[in-house]
Enzyme design. Structure first.
Site, PDB file in Angstrom:
ATOM      1  N   LYS A   1      -7.781   0.198  -0.228  1.00 50.76           N
ATOM      2  CA  LYS A   1      -9.110   0.594   0.277  1.00 50.76           C
ATOM      3  C   LYS A   1     -10.222  -0.108  -0.505  1.00 50.76           C
ATOM      4  O   LYS A   1     -11.152  -0.660   0.066  1.00 50.76           O
ATOM      5  CB  LYS A   1      -9.279   2.126   0.196  1.00 50.76           C
ATOM      6  CG  LYS A   1      -8.237   2.899   0.999  1.00 50.76           C
ATOM      7  CD  LYS A   1      -8.444   4.398   0.947  1.00 50.76           C
ATOM      8  CE  LYS A   1      -8.229   5.021  -0.416  1.00 50.76           C
ATOM      9  NZ  LYS A   1      -6.831   4.936  -0.915  1.00 50.76           N
TER      10      LYS A   1
ATOM     11  N   ARG B   1     -11.018  13.404   2.738  1.00 48.50           N
ATOM     12  CA  ARG B   1      -9.625  13.390   2.320  1.00 48.50           C
ATOM     13  C   ARG B   1      -8.923  14.687   2.665  1.00 48.50           C
ATOM     14  O   ARG B   1      -7.834  14.947   2.187  1.00 48.50           O
ATOM     15  CB  ARG B   1      -9.629  13.244   0.800  1.00 48.50           C
ATOM     16  CG  ARG B   1      -8.736  12.179   0.243  1.00 48.50           C
ATOM     17  CD  ARG B   1      -8.967  12.258  -1.247  1.00 48.50           C
ATOM     18  NE  ARG B   1      -8.166  11.372  -1.990  1.00 48.50           N
ATOM     19  CZ  ARG B   1      -8.577  10.201  -2.451  1.00 48.50           C
ATOM     20  NH1 ARG B   1      -9.782   9.757  -2.193  1.00 48.50           N
ATOM     21  NH2 ARG B   1      -7.774   9.481  -3.190  1.00 48.50           N
TER      22      ARG B   1
ATOM     23  N   ARG C   1      -1.936  -2.102 -11.248  1.00 49.91           N
ATOM     24  CA  ARG C   1      -3.375  -2.320 -11.035  1.00 49.91           C
ATOM     25  C   ARG C   1      -4.148  -2.370 -12.363  1.00 49.91           C
ATOM     26  O   ARG C   1      -3.909  -1.602 -13.279  1.00 49.91           O
ATOM     27  CB  ARG C   1      -3.964  -1.203 -10.183  1.00 49.91           C
ATOM     28  CG  ARG C   1      -5.496  -1.322 -10.111  1.00 49.91           C
ATOM     29  CD  ARG C   1      -6.149  -0.389  -9.158  1.00 49.91           C
ATOM     30  NE  ARG C   1      -5.625   0.937  -9.183  1.00 49.91           N
ATOM     31  CZ  ARG C   1      -5.838   1.814  -8.211  1.00 49.91           C
ATOM     32  NH1 ARG C   1      -6.552   1.481  -7.164  1.00 49.91           N
ATOM     33  NH2 ARG C   1      -5.336   3.017  -8.301  1.00 49.91           N
TER      34      ARG C   1
ATOM     35  N   ARG D   1      -6.507   2.490 -15.017  1.00 51.91           N
ATOM     36  CA  ARG D   1      -7.060   3.820 -14.752  1.00 51.91           C
ATOM     37  C   ARG D   1      -6.163   4.903 -15.321  1.00 51.91           C
ATOM     38  O   ARG D   1      -4.938   4.762 -15.324  1.00 51.91           O
ATOM     39  CB  ARG D   1      -7.183   4.017 -13.236  1.00 51.91           C
ATOM     40  CG  ARG D   1      -8.605   3.945 -12.770  1.00 51.91           C
ATOM     41  CD  ARG D   1      -8.719   3.845 -11.292  1.00 51.91           C
ATOM     42  NE  ARG D   1      -8.072   4.920 -10.552  1.00 51.91           N
ATOM     43  CZ  ARG D   1      -8.085   5.007  -9.221  1.00 51.91           C
ATOM     44  NH1 ARG D   1      -8.700   4.084  -8.528  1.00 51.91           N
ATOM     45  NH2 ARG D   1      -7.500   6.001  -8.611  1.00 51.91           N
TER      46      ARG D   1
ATOM     47  N   ARG E   1      -0.261  12.197  -6.338  1.00 54.26           N
ATOM     48  CA  ARG E   1      -1.288  11.685  -5.413  1.00 54.26           C
ATOM     49  C   ARG E   1      -0.691  11.421  -4.032  1.00 54.26           C
ATOM     50  O   ARG E   1      -1.323  11.709  -3.014  1.00 54.26           O
ATOM     51  CB  ARG E   1      -1.918  10.404  -5.987  1.00 54.26           C
ATOM     52  CG  ARG E   1      -2.897  10.714  -7.121  1.00 54.26           C
ATOM     53  CD  ARG E   1      -3.154   9.529  -8.020  1.00 54.26           C
ATOM     54  NE  ARG E   1      -3.851   8.441  -7.379  1.00 54.26           N
ATOM     55  CZ  ARG E   1      -3.978   7.224  -7.940  1.00 54.26           C
ATOM     56  NH1 ARG E   1      -3.447   6.963  -9.125  1.00 54.26           N
ATOM     57  NH2 ARG E   1      -4.647   6.287  -7.312  1.00 54.26           N
TER      58      ARG E   1
HETATM   59  P1  AP5 Z   1      -6.818  -0.836  -4.372  1.00 57.01           P
HETATM   60  O1  AP5 Z   1      -7.633  -1.697  -3.464  1.00 57.01           O
HETATM   61  O2  AP5 Z   1      -7.379  -0.486  -5.710  1.00 57.01           O
HETATM   62  O3  AP5 Z   1      -6.304   0.453  -3.569  1.00 57.01           O
HETATM   63  P2  AP5 Z   1      -7.064   1.804  -3.188  1.00 57.01           P
HETATM   64  O4  AP5 Z   1      -6.564   2.210  -1.836  1.00 57.01           O
HETATM   65  O5  AP5 Z   1      -8.538   1.663  -3.385  1.00 57.01           O
HETATM   66  O6  AP5 Z   1      -6.391   2.726  -4.284  1.00 57.01           O
HETATM   67  P3  AP5 Z   1      -6.927   3.958  -5.131  1.00 57.01           P
HETATM   68  O7  AP5 Z   1      -5.823   4.272  -6.101  1.00 57.01           O
HETATM   69  O8  AP5 Z   1      -8.284   3.685  -5.697  1.00 57.01           O
HETATM   70  O9  AP5 Z   1      -6.981   5.044  -4.070  1.00 57.01           O
HETATM   71  P4  AP5 Z   1      -6.954   6.526  -4.336  1.00 57.01           P
HETATM   72  O10 AP5 Z   1      -7.294   7.012  -2.978  1.00 57.01           O
HETATM   73  O11 AP5 Z   1      -5.712   7.064  -4.936  1.00 57.01           O
HETATM   74  O12 AP5 Z   1      -8.033   6.692  -5.506  1.00 57.01           O
HETATM   75  P5  AP5 Z   1      -9.540   7.214  -5.530  1.00 57.01           P
HETATM   76  O13 AP5 Z   1     -10.259   6.448  -6.562  1.00 57.01           O
HETATM   77  O14 AP5 Z   1     -10.117   7.298  -4.158  1.00 57.01           O
HETATM   78  O15 AP5 Z   1      -5.395  -1.578  -4.554  1.00 57.01           O
HETATM   79  C1  AP5 Z   1      -4.412  -1.031  -5.416  1.00 57.01           C
HETATM   80  C2  AP5 Z   1      -3.626  -2.158  -6.106  1.00 57.01           C
HETATM   81  O16 AP5 Z   1      -2.875  -2.869  -5.122  1.00 57.01           O
HETATM   82  C3  AP5 Z   1      -4.530  -3.208  -6.797  1.00 57.01           C
HETATM   83  O17 AP5 Z   1      -3.909  -3.652  -7.967  1.00 57.01           O
HETATM   84  C4  AP5 Z   1      -4.651  -4.347  -5.769  1.00 57.01           C
HETATM   85  O18 AP5 Z   1      -4.855  -5.598  -6.385  1.00 57.01           O
HETATM   86  C5  AP5 Z   1      -3.299  -4.245  -5.059  1.00 57.01           C
HETATM   87  N1  AP5 Z   1      -3.396  -4.589  -3.646  1.00 57.01           N
HETATM   88  C6  AP5 Z   1      -4.391  -4.253  -2.770  1.00 57.01           C
HETATM   89  N2  AP5 Z   1      -4.117  -4.720  -1.536  1.00 57.01           N
HETATM   90  C7  AP5 Z   1      -2.896  -5.343  -1.630  1.00 57.01           C
HETATM   91  C8  AP5 Z   1      -2.059  -6.016  -0.694  1.00 57.01           C
HETATM   92  N3  AP5 Z   1      -2.425  -6.134   0.597  1.00 57.01           N
HETATM   93  N4  AP5 Z   1      -0.899  -6.522  -1.136  1.00 57.01           N
HETATM   94  C9  AP5 Z   1      -0.523  -6.408  -2.452  1.00 57.01           C
HETATM   95  N5  AP5 Z   1      -1.285  -5.793  -3.386  1.00 57.01           N
HETATM   96  C10 AP5 Z   1      -2.445  -5.261  -2.972  1.00 57.01           C
HETATM   97  O19 AP5 Z   1      -9.316   8.714  -5.995  1.00 57.01           O
HETATM   98  C11 AP5 Z   1      -8.841   9.007  -7.302  1.00 57.01           C
HETATM   99  C12 AP5 Z   1      -8.824  10.511  -7.504  1.00 57.01           C
HETATM  100  O20 AP5 Z   1     -10.159  11.042  -7.344  1.00 57.01           O
HETATM  101  C13 AP5 Z   1      -7.976  11.304  -6.488  1.00 57.01           C
HETATM  102  O21 AP5 Z   1      -6.624  11.370  -6.859  1.00 57.01           O
HETATM  103  C14 AP5 Z   1      -8.674  12.672  -6.548  1.00 57.01           C
HETATM  104  O22 AP5 Z   1      -8.297  13.389  -7.695  1.00 57.01           O
HETATM  105  C15 AP5 Z   1     -10.144  12.302  -6.689  1.00 57.01           C
HETATM  106  N6  AP5 Z   1     -10.824  12.182  -5.395  1.00 57.01           N
HETATM  107  C16 AP5 Z   1     -11.421  11.048  -4.895  1.00 57.01           C
HETATM  108  N7  AP5 Z   1     -11.940  11.299  -3.676  1.00 57.01           N
HETATM  109  C17 AP5 Z   1     -11.667  12.596  -3.399  1.00 57.01           C
HETATM  110  C18 AP5 Z   1     -11.937  13.427  -2.278  1.00 57.01           C
HETATM  111  N8  AP5 Z   1     -12.574  12.963  -1.188  1.00 57.01           N
HETATM  112  N9  AP5 Z   1     -11.511  14.711  -2.327  1.00 57.01           N
HETATM  113  C19 AP5 Z   1     -10.869  15.214  -3.399  1.00 57.01           C
HETATM  114  N10 AP5 Z   1     -10.580  14.467  -4.506  1.00 57.01           N
HETATM  115  C20 AP5 Z   1     -10.973  13.169  -4.500  1.00 57.01           C
END
Ligand code: AP5
Length: 208
Positions: free
Chosen positions: A13, A88, A127, A155, A166
């Site tokens: 994402k 989410r 990552r 992270r 997660r």
């Molecule tokens: P990346 O692009 O970083 O993936 P992402 O989908 O953004 O992953 P996140 O881990 O940030 O998502 P998340 O939803 O778990 O975390 P968030 O910060 O929202 O890519 C990941 C890796 O893969 C990178 O190394 C990249 O280089 C690689 N990659 C990317 N595309 C690729 C491809 N096509 N092929 C190969 N490699 C690839 O949330 C974190 C925490 O915050 C949650 O667990 C929760 O506790 C809280 N939180 C956030 N939002 C909410 C909400 N709305 N409600 C409740 N809690 C929330």
């Protein structure tokens, strides 16, 4: 353009959001980044959120909804926004709908990035992020350049243990948001199990 990017942890994402923001000039609102900023700043929200995030649990809906609904009302979202990581859960999706309809605006598309569970752990544990630019790397798939490599960070919730939680939360609480948006006709799915630039092309095609 008003968009949502939805998908499991590490679906790509954040990686795709950077491309979309560059192309469409819209404001990127990542709920995860906003919560991490609150933790870093030591705000009340940050203190409450940290206890959930470190273990891979979702932060309670009321905290996240207040933060995001207030944020989309700011003037830099007038010409469009990209929501990454929000909504989410069904209550979050419903709260967003109410806030947008009160403001007299609507969503243009919800892009779901599909990645099989067995790809997720490797993406998460590999990552790294550049704390100066926010650029995202992967130690195997897209390693940081030499001049950046010494400063990249991992992270706190990118451990294998937190990743499993997660993923569980994604299937239990976030996946039910997909049929909710499917019923609006705005849900578009892309195959996230492809090279990042191929995923970007799929999304650009859909949006054009
Ligand atoms: P990346 O692009 O970083 O993936 P992402 O989908 O953004 O992953 P996140 O881990 O940030 O998502 P998340 O939803 O778990 O975390 P968030 O910060 O929202 O890519 C990941 C890796 O893969 C990178 O190394 C990249 O280089 C690689 N990659 C990317 N595309 C690729 C491809 N096509 N092929 C190969 N490699 C690839 O949330 C974190 C925490 O915050 C949650 O667990 C929760 O506790 C809280 N939180 C956030 N939002 C909410 C909400 N709305 N409600 C409740 N809690 C929330």
């Amino acid at each position: 353009m008003r968009l949502i990017l939805i998908g499991p942890p590490a679906a790509g994402k954040g990686t795709q959001a950077a491309k979309l923001v560059e192309k469409y000039g819209i404001t990127h609102l990542s709920s995860g980044d906003m919560l991490r900023a609150a933790i870093k700043a030591g705000t009340d929200l940050g203190v409450q959120a940290a206890a959930y995030m470190d273990k891979g649990n979702l932060v309670p809906d009321d905290l996240v909804v207040d933060m995001m609904v207030e944020r989309v009302k700011e003037s830099d979202c007038d010409d469009g926004f990209l929501l990454d990581g929000f909504p989410r859960s069904l209550p979050q999706a419903e709260a967003l709908d109410s806030a947008l309809s009160e403001a007299g605006v609507s969503l243009d598309a919800i892009v779901a990035i599909k990645v099989p569970d067995d790809m997720i752990v490797g993406r998460i544990t590999g990552r790294r992020m550049d704390p100066e630019t926010g650029d995202i790397y992967h130690m195997d798939f897209s390693p940081p350049p030499a001049e950046v490599a010494s400063r990249v960070v991992q992270r706190q919730d990118d451990t294998e243990e937190a990743c499993r939680v997660r993923l569980e939360k994604y299937h239990a609480e976030t996946a039910p948001v997909l049929p909710y948006y499917e019923s609006t006709g705005l849900l578009k799915e892309v195959d996230g199990n492809a090279a990042p630039n191929v995923v970007t092309e799929q999304i650009f095609d859909i949006l054009s």
